[in-house]
Design a protein around this motif. Structure first.
Motif, PDB file in Angstrom:
ATOM      1  N   ASP A  67      36.444  96.359  62.582  1.00 28.48           N
ATOM      2  CA  ASP A  67      36.506  95.437  63.276  1.00 28.48           C
ATOM      3  C   ASP A  67      36.415  94.080  62.784  1.00 28.48           C
ATOM      4  N   VAL A  68      35.179  93.697  61.964  1.00 24.65           N
ATOM      5  CA  VAL A  68      35.252  92.698  61.345  1.00 24.65           C
ATOM      6  C   VAL A  68      36.349  92.124  60.652  1.00 24.65           C
ATOM      7  N   LEU A  69      36.912  92.921  59.767  1.00 30.80           N
ATOM      8  CA  LEU A  69      38.118  92.477  59.201  1.00 30.80           C
ATOM      9  C   LEU A  69      39.208  91.880  60.231  1.00 30.80           C
ATOM     10  N   THR A  70      39.369  92.761  61.267  1.00 32.67           N
ATOM     11  CA  THR A  70      40.370  92.447  62.378  1.00 32.67           C
ATOM     12  C   THR A  70      39.959  91.071  62.783  1.00 32.67           C
ATOM     13  N   ALA A  71      38.597  90.902  63.203  1.00 31.99           N
ATOM     14  CA  ALA A  71      38.318  89.640  64.044  1.00 31.99           C
ATOM     15  C   ALA A  71      38.352  88.394  63.126  1.00 31.99           C
ATOM     16  N   HIS A  72      38.436  88.598  61.995  1.00 35.14           N
ATOM     17  CA  HIS A  72      38.241  87.341  61.223  1.00 35.14           C
ATOM     18  C   HIS A  72      39.313  87.180  60.055  1.00 35.14           C
ATOM     19  N   PRO A  73      40.425  87.518  60.404  1.00 37.31           N
ATOM     20  CA  PRO A  73      41.543  87.471  59.252  1.00 37.31           C
ATOM     21  C   PRO A  73      41.881  86.068  58.994  1.00 37.31           C
ATOM     22  N   HIS A  74      41.447  84.849  59.431  1.00 41.39           N
ATOM     23  CA  HIS A  74      41.587  83.696  59.264  1.00 41.39           C
ATOM     24  C   HIS A  74      40.726  83.068  57.793  1.00 41.39           C
ATOM     25  N   GLU A  75      39.634  83.896  57.761  1.00 41.73           N
ATOM     26  CA  GLU A  75      38.779  83.622  56.854  1.00 41.73           C
ATOM     27  C   GLU A  75      39.291  84.053  55.249  1.00 41.73           C
ATOM     28  N   ALA A  76      40.016  85.216  55.450  1.00 39.61           N
ATOM     29  CA  ALA A  76      40.682  85.748  54.010  1.00 39.61           C
ATOM     30  C   ALA A  76      41.892  84.794  53.982  1.00 39.61           C
ATOM     31  N   ASP A  77      42.655  84.209  55.124  1.00 35.78           N
ATOM     32  CA  ASP A  77      43.615  83.336  54.712  1.00 35.78           C
ATOM     33  C   ASP A  77      43.220  82.006  54.002  1.00 35.78           C
TER      34      ASP A  77
END
Length: 124
Positions: free
Chosen positions: A15-25
């Motif tokens: 859920d966290v990975l799905t909610a914050h994909p922009h941080e990885a970008d």
């Protein structure tokens, strides 16, 4: 996953990975900017920048891992295959991390050697 705590942890992580994909970008963009800067540096700086190169290499290994948080396994074979990807990525990341520390350690040994008295005229 029979353990409810493990299942909850797994679901929360997805859920966290799905909610914050922009941080990885944003992280990937920062690494790209550092790589671009590094390529502009003279070849004579290679020894001084070896630890940075090792870190960038380790990050490049991590970029190869197909982490798609929206893709949840729907069967045991899919879950096993996903687990193998994670284990392989972990092994690659640990190998890259070891390379980073090996290069940093080698640089620190060279720094010590440069400051040691050299009565015989020989260096390591």
């Amino acid at each position: 996953m029979d353990n409810p705590t493990e299942k909850t942890t797994y679901e929360t992580a997805l859920d966290v990975l799905t909610a914050h994909p922009h941080e990885a970008d944003a992280f990937a963009a920062a690494l790209d900017a550092i790589r671009a800067w590094r390529h502009l540096q003279p070849h004579s700086a290679a020894v001084d920048l070896a630890p940075l190169d090792a870190i960038l290499d380790a990050a490049a290994v991590a970029d190869d891992v197909p982490l798609r948080p929206g893709d949840r396994p729907t069967s045991l074979p899919e879950a096993c295959a996903a687990h193998r990807v994670v284990i392989d990525a972990r092994r690659a990341a640990l190998n890259a991390t070891q390379l980073v520390w090996d290069r940093i350690e080698a640089a620190s040994i060279r720094a010590i050697d440069r400051h040691m008295p050299d009565p015989e005229g020989a260096r390591l």
